[in-house]
Each structure stands twice: as C-alpha cells, then as structure tokens.
Design a protein around this motif. Structure first.
Motif, PDB file in Angstrom:
ATOM      1  N   GLU A   1      -4.296   0.833  -1.399  1.00 14.20           N
ATOM      2  CA  GLU A   1      -4.757   0.782  -0.011  1.00 14.20           C
ATOM      3  C   GLU A   1      -5.375  -0.587   0.283  1.00 14.20           C
ATOM      4  O   GLU A   1      -5.481  -1.434  -0.603  1.00 14.20           O
ATOM      5  CB  GLU A   1      -5.761   1.909   0.243  1.00 14.20           C
ATOM      6  CG  GLU A   1      -6.921   1.901  -0.736  1.00 14.20           C
ATOM      7  CD  GLU A   1      -7.657   3.222  -0.816  1.00 14.20           C
ATOM      8  OE1 GLU A   1      -7.231   4.204  -0.191  1.00 14.20           O
ATOM      9  OE2 GLU A   1      -8.676   3.262  -1.518  1.00 14.20           O
ATOM     10  N   THR A   2      -5.771  -0.759   1.516  1.00 16.34           N
ATOM     11  CA  THR A   2      -6.346  -2.065   1.882  1.00 16.34           C
ATOM     12  C   THR A   2      -7.715  -2.220   1.221  1.00 16.34           C
ATOM     13  O   THR A   2      -8.339  -1.239   0.804  1.00 16.34           O
ATOM     14  CB  THR A   2      -6.538  -2.169   3.403  1.00 16.34           C
ATOM     15  OG1 THR A   2      -7.406  -1.110   3.811  1.00 16.34           O
ATOM     16  CG2 THR A   2      -5.206  -2.057   4.132  1.00 16.34           C
ATOM     17  N   GLU A   3      -8.182  -3.442   1.170  1.00 13.24           N
ATOM     18  CA  GLU A   3      -9.468  -3.766   0.554  1.00 13.24           C
ATOM     19  C   GLU A   3     -10.584  -2.884   1.137  1.00 13.24           C
ATOM     20  O   GLU A   3     -11.395  -2.322   0.396  1.00 13.24           O
ATOM     21  CB  GLU A   3      -9.755  -5.253   0.810  1.00 13.24           C
ATOM     22  CG  GLU A   3     -10.986  -5.786   0.131  1.00 13.24           C
ATOM     23  CD  GLU A   3     -10.673  -6.422  -1.217  1.00 13.24           C
ATOM     24  OE1 GLU A   3      -9.648  -7.116  -1.312  1.00 13.24           O
ATOM     25  OE2 GLU A   3     -11.452  -6.219  -2.160  1.00 13.24           O
TER      26      GLU A   3
ATOM     27  N   THR B   1       0.856  -1.189   0.000  1.00 13.72           N
ATOM     28  CA  THR B   1       0.000   0.000   0.000  1.00 13.72           C
ATOM     29  C   THR B   1       0.890   1.236   0.000  1.00 13.72           C
ATOM     30  O   THR B   1       2.088   1.158   0.290  1.00 13.72           O
ATOM     31  CB  THR B   1      -0.896   0.043   1.246  1.00 13.72           C
ATOM     32  OG1 THR B   1      -0.031   0.134   2.394  1.00 13.72           O
ATOM     33  CG2 THR B   1      -1.769  -1.189   1.333  1.00 13.72           C
TER      34      THR B   1
END
Lengths: 344, 598
Positions: free
Chosen positions: A325-327, A270
C-alpha cells in the motif's frame, strides 16, 4: 466393487491381448518364416517413418497450442523492480530456447520421415565433419556466453543490492505450518532472537533484554509493506527448512533452522494497483467464473507468501497475505500494531 | 603357439560350460553376468511397477482432490479412509516414487542390466573381472529393494521428506510421521544400495580396463561401453559422499549429534542441538545428486548411440566428439551441484560460479544432440521399436535440456525453484530420456538376453502411446510451474490463485493413466516373449558389435572357442566397398581399407 471392476477390466484386457497375439502368431506361422522378418519390413519403415513424423509434429503443435491456450495462466506482471529485471532475462532466454526447440524438433522428426528405410534406400557413409561440428560447438558457446554473462549480472545485482534509501527490515519467521513477520520498528533494527527464548506470548523468541527488539512489531496472518521502498527480508525457521516464496515479486529464499538468510526487493505496485492491471483482471474473472461453478466465494487478488520447501503434512497450506500500500496507508496500519515491548 | 592358446581357452570355456550347475547357482546365486543382468532387469521392472503405480495414485489426488476413490483405500488402507488420501501419505508417495525411480529403476535397473549384459560381451571378455563381486552387487541391490518395500508397511508409513530427505525434516520423528521407522529403513536400504552400486561400478571399471579382447583398443569401444565406463567412474566418486551424508544423518537421528541440527523447537520442546547446519547435508547430498543425474542419463545415451547407429545403417556421427562430450559432461557434473541450492542462502558469489559451470554443460549436450540428428541424416532408418524409443530420447533430451538453461541460471531459478517447472524439466530430461533409453535397450538386446524376439507390433503400440502420454504428462507442467505452483503440494485448492490450473491438472492425470496402461503392453510383451517368443537368429539387427558373435544360447564364458579378435571400430555401417551394409568388428581390415580403417 470398484476394485473388482478394475481387476476384471485388467484381466480381460490381458486375455484380449493374449488372443490378439495368438492370432498374430498363427497368421505368422502360416506364412513362410524368413530371417529378415525379425526386422521391420520396408512397409513398416514407411508407416512408422510417417507415424514418427506425425507424432513429432503433433507434439510440436501441442507445444505451440498450449502456449496460446495456457500462456495466460502465467504469472501476472511482476510487482517488484527486481522482478522486471528477471522477467526480461526470462523472456530473452525463453526466446532463445523456444527458437532452438521449434527448429530442432521438426528437423529430428522430418529426418525420421525423410530417411525411413523404404525400398531402394541406401545410407551414406559419413564419419564426421569437423566444420559442421565446429559450427554447433561454437554457436552454442557464444549464445551461452551471452546468457551466462547477462544472468550473472542480474543475479549479482539482485543478491548484492545497492539501494539509495535505507531498506525497511522485515523478518519472516516460518514454522510448521504458519508464517509470522516481525517489522524492525522505529530504529529499523531487529532485536536478537533465538528459539531458546521462546516463552509464552513471545512466540518468536525475541530477546527481551535487547533494546533493539523492544520496538519490533510482530504480525501474523497479514503483512503490510509500503510501495516503492526497498524491503530487506531476514528469514528464520523454527523447526525444519521452509522456503519463503513470493511469486508476484519473483522472490524466494529458504528459511533454515540455525541460520538467518536474507533477500531484498522493492515492491513497485500496490495491491490496489495490481487489481487494476488488465491481465490480472482477466485472470481473476476467469478464476471467479470457475469458483462460481464450484460454488465457492468469489476471490479478490492479493499478494501471497507460500511455503515452497517440503515441511510436513500441511505444507500445501502454509500461507500469509501480503498487502502492498502507499506510504501513508502503511504508516497508519503500523500505528495500529502493538510493539514487542507492549506485548510483554 | 596360437593353437595352444586356442586349445587352452577352449578348454577354459568347456570347463565353465560343464561347471556343476544347480538351480541355485544358475538362477539365484549366479556369477554369470548375463544371468545377473536379467536379475537386475526383472527386479528393476518390479520396482518400476511399484514406482509408477504410486505416481498414478497421487495423480488421482492432484487432479480430483475432492473426489473419493475406493482404489486409494484398497492400496493405502488406513491412509485413505473413505478413499481420500491423507496428506502425509501423499508426501510419502512422492518420496518413495522419486527414490524408487531414481535409484532402483534408472540407476540399478538401467546400469545394472546393461552394464552387466554388454560390458563383457562387447569388450570381448568371458565374464566380469570378478563374478563373485558381481553376484554380491545384485544381492545387495535385492536386499536393498526388499528393505525399501518393507518400509512401505511400517505403521507410521514410509519416508516422506522428499527423495532428497533434507534434515531437519528427515532427522526429527516429531516433524512428520514419515520421519520415524520408515525413515530409518529408507537409510538402511540406501546404505545397501550404495554398497551394491560401488561393487558393481568397480567391476565395470576393471573389466573395461583390463579384459578387453585383442584389438579392442579404447578408441574401438562401442559408445555404450564408453558411457557405462564413465558412469561407473561417476558412481565410484560420488556414491561414497551420499554414504557419508546418510551416516551423519543416522548419527543425528539416533545418537544425538548435531551435524545438521541447530536451534530447533519442535513438538513444544527446544532441542539441545546447536552448531550444525542442514545446508551441509544439502551440499553432501547434491555432490552425489548431480552426478547421479548423469549416472542415470549417460547409459541411456550410450544405448541410444548404439541403437541409432545400427538402425540408421550409418556410423555414429563424430565418434570422438561423442566420447569427448561424455567425458566433458562427466567432469562438469562434479562442479555444478550448487545449482540445486541457489536459494538456500549460500554466498551469492558461489551462485555465479555454479551458474557458469552449469550452463557450460549445455555445450557438450548440444554436441551430442546434433550428432544424433546428423547420424539420422542420409541414413537408411530401420524403424524398430528400439530405434523409435531412441529417437524419442533425442527429442526429450532436447526439450528437457533446453529448460535447464532457465533453471541453471541463478537469477531465473529464484522464481521457478521448487515449482512444477523443475518437475517438468527433470522428468523430461532425465526421467523420460532414461526410461526411453532403457526401453530402447530392452527392445534392442532382448534377443541377446533371452534368445527370443519380442513382438514388434506390440512394441510399436507401446512406443506410440508412451510417447504421446509422456509429453502429455510433463509438457503442461511447465505452465503450472511458471504460474507459480510449488511442487510437493498435496492439493492446490487452498490457493484461489491456482484455481484456473484445474484443467491442466486433469489433462496431466488422464495422460498419466493412459501412459500407465500402455506399460501393460510392454509387460505382457516382455514376459510373454521371454517365455514363448520366436527364437532369435544370431544377429537380428545385422549389427557390428561383438555381442552378436556369441552363441544365441547362453553359455558361461560367452564364446565356445577363443574369444574373437577385433580388427576395426564398431561403426562400419554402409561402408563403401563392403559387400553388405555392415562389417562386424571381427572382420579383418582388407588391403584397400588401409587408409580408411579404424
């Protein structure tokens, strides 16, 4: 004024040169002229054998020095799975060519010194040597066979990817001189699009009658991607050829008017994680110290998409920020965006 | 019978000599290959000054993008009001710099000069097969140069789509100012240039095949001639393809065809073109473009082979391997063009094929590099400026050739394609090698061209500064490229991630200016020596090849009497048993040489 000054300097330089040559000629004419004066003397061969060797070694040392000095400017750790593969291939290839470079250059310039035509030097008559020639044909062939095979396998695995999960489909759309992206929405299928359908707010020419396109999400300025999920990029261009270059992901593909091209990779870090990588921190600190001197705002690391095919006057400034970025973060960003249907 | 032949040829030469000579047919519309070679060289040098000058202007911009330089305003006028360059002009400068250097200096300036000078003299011919076609070749080139220079002054500026002029950018005047009349003139100029190249190349091929003197078998040709011969074949096979590419582009620009255009919206208007593909243009362009690299490089390598052998006082190591590698490189150069297009979206399978064929070129190249180094080994090196430039060429050929292994590998090319890494690679392997080869050729054959010697100390100074600044300019560019900096960027200040590259950019520009100034030494030496240099002796470098047997004072027909007969290969330097350390090709094989003679 400046021009005048430069002209004056050039003219003076030429006059000075002419005078030096005159002196050289006169001093020559005072000595007895011989036929062999046309060729370098033993003394000149001696000097230029040494100077040639020194120049070669100077370059050799410069090559080594610059690797230490500027090596740190090279791209940070790659941020995609595919990038890890190409980086490994890159370092192996670099090691091979670096080795050959560091060996052959000194040999070449050492020979210039060693066999310089000083007094008493005789050349050895030598036409060819089949054994030697076989050695330097066969060894490069073997080394290249390895590099070629490794390269072809890496290329094939990148260009014909076999992902376990369904890749996220994203279109990158290039025009003079900006980027837009279109995410394929819930159905993960991009609706048909063509420049002939561009009208008003529909700047990408998405076909309003294609149901696949209604949930597409068009964004400008900033593209978000989830980490660790393969992304299949489709590329289109509106006017001239552009090239989508994402150096941190070791990814590049041309955007060609009239055709759709594609490239896939899996981001594995990320933006936040990249900002924590020590090498990235060092680079950014260095850049920020330079920016401070120039009186510019500090800069924070971001992934970036550049145009890498000459496309016109503002080619040098055609960019888009990419945020990995994260899910969860990605999904909440996605919810805030408007779909194509909503924008109509 | 022999006496008769001799008389006939003497008469022939005599006739030429007393041919009615006027200023016009001697200096302007000359059909003498030696004069034509000088014309090519001097036009090439003038174009080289323009091309190099442009690079200095854009290096100022790249190193100090926020500074104002009055000199930019002087040269660029309205394109650099207040001394700051317009981005469109930046692109125009890199485009014309590339075009001039690749075609006008390193193709016509190099091949045109040395093929013309050396083919008849080294194979033992009175002139080219057709002096008239040879003259046309030069005048097409001259006209083409004039058109290119004129294109610099059109109101919208010269062509600016990069020297590869990819459509649609080059096809649509709405895409950039440089795609207007400047682009049309560029295409006209290149069309003339292609005609010139073809006329020249056909002549070279025919002359080498048909006009070799008695005893000059193909295996006794100096490597210069092999290189020029193969170069000419490459030109004949590849330039027509560029011609077709340019023709189709002209149609698309002016007649509404759609060879390269499809689905385009530009200037707020959707174009009616459909079905074409710009990728077709890229295929056609690079089908010439890649052989073109060797059209530039092979003559330089040929010159180097000759200069290194003569000045090492040793035979060139592995003559047959050298000829073989020239042929191998030439063959491979036709099946590698796709490596310029790995990321155009072409079928990935093609990428694997082109990676394979491309990397194969490293094998004959390695053979050549090792053979050069081995020629120096145990030699008696006469370090003339020509010899030093040739050694410089071997160095740049290795340095630049090695990075080709990265760029030719499709998987690695993805990340470095179109970055400064490419700029570094091709400038070193093709630009520097070829220009070093050209300098080597000029220093070596200047006595043959002008009947006078160049000033050696100036030649040394020129080499030392040029060598340092050449590497100083191009070696650091590898780092810019690996840091991800794209080429053809007017400035990299728009990306904070490149802010740490400022110091490298400044170093490059300082070396570029130094290198530019060093060329003043050369220009001075060249023109001064041509007019006032010391008279050259018959064979200043004690060389074996045939050109040194012709009288120092040029005469049309080259040799006053019969053309000399050749009895041996050109590389009998330091042959055991010989009185001197060279045995000219005209010396008959002595009885005790029967076993070792070639």
């Amino acid at each position: 004024m400046m021009t005048l000054l430069i002209t004056a300097v050039v003219v003076l330089a030429i006059i000075a040169l002419a005078q030096v040559v005159r002196i050289f000629e006169i001093s020559n004419s005072m000595r007895e002229q011989k036929e062999e004066d046309n060729r370098p003397s033993h003394k000149e061969n001696d000097s230029y054998g040494k100077i040639g060797f020194a120049l070669g070694m100077l370059f050799w040392l410069f090559a080594i020095w610059s690797t230490f000095k500027w090596g740190k400017y090279l791209l940070p750790v790659s941020a995609s799975n595919e990038g890890l593969d190409t980086d490994q291939l890159m370092w192996i290839t670099m090691a091979v060519i670096g080795f050959v470079f560091l060996i052959t250059q000194p040999i070449l310039f050492y020979f210039v010194y060693r066999y310089r035509g000083i007094k008493g030097r005789k050349a050895t008559y030598m036409e060819h040597d089949n054994k030697l020639e076989a050695i330097w044909t066969v060894i490069p062939t073997i080394v290249l066979a390895i590099i070629i095979t490794y390269g072809i396998f890496t290329w094939s695995s990148i260009m014909n990817p076999d992902f376990e999960e369904e890749p996220l489909v994203v279109e990158l759309y290039a025009k003079q001189f900006s980027w837009q992206a279109r995410l394929a929405g819930d159905d993960n299928i991009l609706g048909y699009a063509n420049v002939r359908l561009i009208e008003g707010a529909n700047t990408l020419g998405v076909d309003p009658n294609d149901l696949n396109g209604l949930d597409d999400i068009i964004v400008s300025g900033e593209l978000h991607l989830p980490v660790n999920r393969p992304v299949l990029f489709k590329f289109r261009a509106q006017d001239v050829i552009h090239s989508a270059y994402m150096p941190h992901f070791r990814a590049q593909m041309n955007c060609v008017p009239g055709t759709v091209t594609q490239f896939a990779f899996t981001p594995n870090k990320t933006t936040a994680e990249m900002r924590q990588v020590p090498k990235v921190i060092n680079q950014i600190d260095h850049i920020n110290s330079l920016r401070e001197e120039m009186g510019e705002e500090p800069y924070e690391f971001d992934f970036v998409l550049l145009c890498n095919k000459i496309c016109g006057s503002a080619h040098y400034n055609m960019q888009m920020k990419i945020v990995v970025e994260t899910e969860e973060e990605f999904n909440s960003w996605l919810k805030e965006q408007t779909t194509f249907a909503e924008s109509l | 019978m022999a006496a008769e032949v001799q008389n006939a040829s003497e008469h022939h030469a005599e006739e030429h000599h007393h041919h009615h000579e006027t200023f016009w047919n001697k200096y302007v519309f000359s059909i003498d290959h030696k004069m034509i070679s000088k014309q090519f060289l001097i036009t090439g040098i003038v174009m080289g000054i323009i091309g190099m000058g442009m690079s200095l202007l854009f290096r100022l911009q790249l190193a100090w993008p926020d500074k104002s330089f009055p000199i930019l305003n002087t040269f660029l006028g309205k394109w650099a009001e207040d001394g700051v360059m317009d981005p469109n002009m930046y692109l125009a400068l890199v485009t014309i710099h590339g075009t001039i250097m690749v075609f006008f200096v390193l193709t016509a300036g190099l091949s045109g000069t040395f093929s013309n000078l050396l083919i008849p003299l080294q194979v033992g011919a009175r002139d080219m097969a057709s002096g008239f076609i040879n003259m046309l070749s030069y005048w097409f080139f001259f006209t083409s140069s004039v058109v290119m220079v004129v294109s610099l002054f059109v109101p919208d500026g010269p062509a600016a789509a990069g020297w590869t002029i990819y459509p649609p950018l080059s096809a649509l005047p709405a895409a950039m100012p440089g795609s207007g009349s400047g682009m049309t003139l560029w295409l006209v100029s290149m069309t003339l240039f292609i005609a010139s190249s073809l006329l020249g190349a056909l002549n070279y091929i025919v002359t080498v095949l048909n006009l070799r003197t008695k005893g000059m078998s193909m295996t006794r040709l100096p490597l210069t001639i092999w290189a020029f011969f193969v170069t000419a074949i490459l030109g004949v096979l590849s330039f027509p393809v560029l011609f077709s590419a340019a023709l189709l582009l002209l149609f698309d620009r002016s007649m509404g065809t759609s060879f390269y255009l499809s689905d385009i919206l530009i200037g707020g208007e959707v174009l009616s073109n459909t079905g074409g593909s710009p990728i077709l243009y890229e295929h056609l362009f690079w089908f010439l473009g890649h052989p073109e690299v060797y059209i530039i490089l092979l003559p330089a390598l040929g010159i180097t082979s000759e200069v290194i052998a003569t000045n090492s006082r040793k035979p060139i190591f592995g003559y047959r391997a050298m000829v073989g590698s020239i042929l191998m490189i030439a063959f491979l150069s036709f099946i590698v063009w796709g490596h310029h297009m790995f990321v155009t979206g072409m079928n990935p399978f093609l990428g694997t094929v082109f990676t394979f064929t491309t990397l194969l070129i490293a094998i004959p190249s390695a053979v050549k590099a090792f053979n050069y180094i081995t020629t120096l080994w145990k030699g008696n090196l006469q370090l003339t400026p020509a010899m030093l430039f040739s050694i410089g060429l071997v160095s740049t050929f290795i340095t630049g050739g090695l990075t080709g292994i990265i760029l030719g590998d499709s998987a690695l090319d993805i990340n470095v394609h179109d970055t400064y890494f490419v700029v570094a690679h091709f400038h070193i392997v093709m630009g520097l090698s070829a220009i070093f080869g050209m300098f080597a050729g000029i220093y070596h054959w200047f006595p043959r061209m002008f009947g006078r010697m160049m000033i050696r100390p100036l030649g040394y100074a020129h080499f030392v500064i040029t060598f340092i600044s050449a590497y100083g300019v191009f070696y650091p560019m590898h780092f810019l490229g690996l840091a991800g900096l794209p080429r053809r960027y007017f400035t990299n200040t728009e990306f904070p991630m490149f802010d740490n590259l400022v110091d490298i950019n400044i170093i490059i520009s300082v070396f570029a200016i130094l290198g530019g100034l060093a060329q003043i030494l050369f220009l001075f030496n060249f023109f001064y020596s041509a007019l006032r240099g010391k008279r050259a002796p018959q064979n200043p470098w004690r060389s074996n090849t045939l050109e040194w047997t012709a009288p120092v004072k040029h005469l049309h027909g080259n040799w006053p009497g019969e053309i000399p007969e050749v009895h041996r290969w050109p590389y009998d330097y330091s042959k055991p048993g010989a009185k001197e350390d060279f045995v000219p090709q005209t010396v008959p094989i002595s009885p005790d040489e029967e076993a070792t003679g070639h």
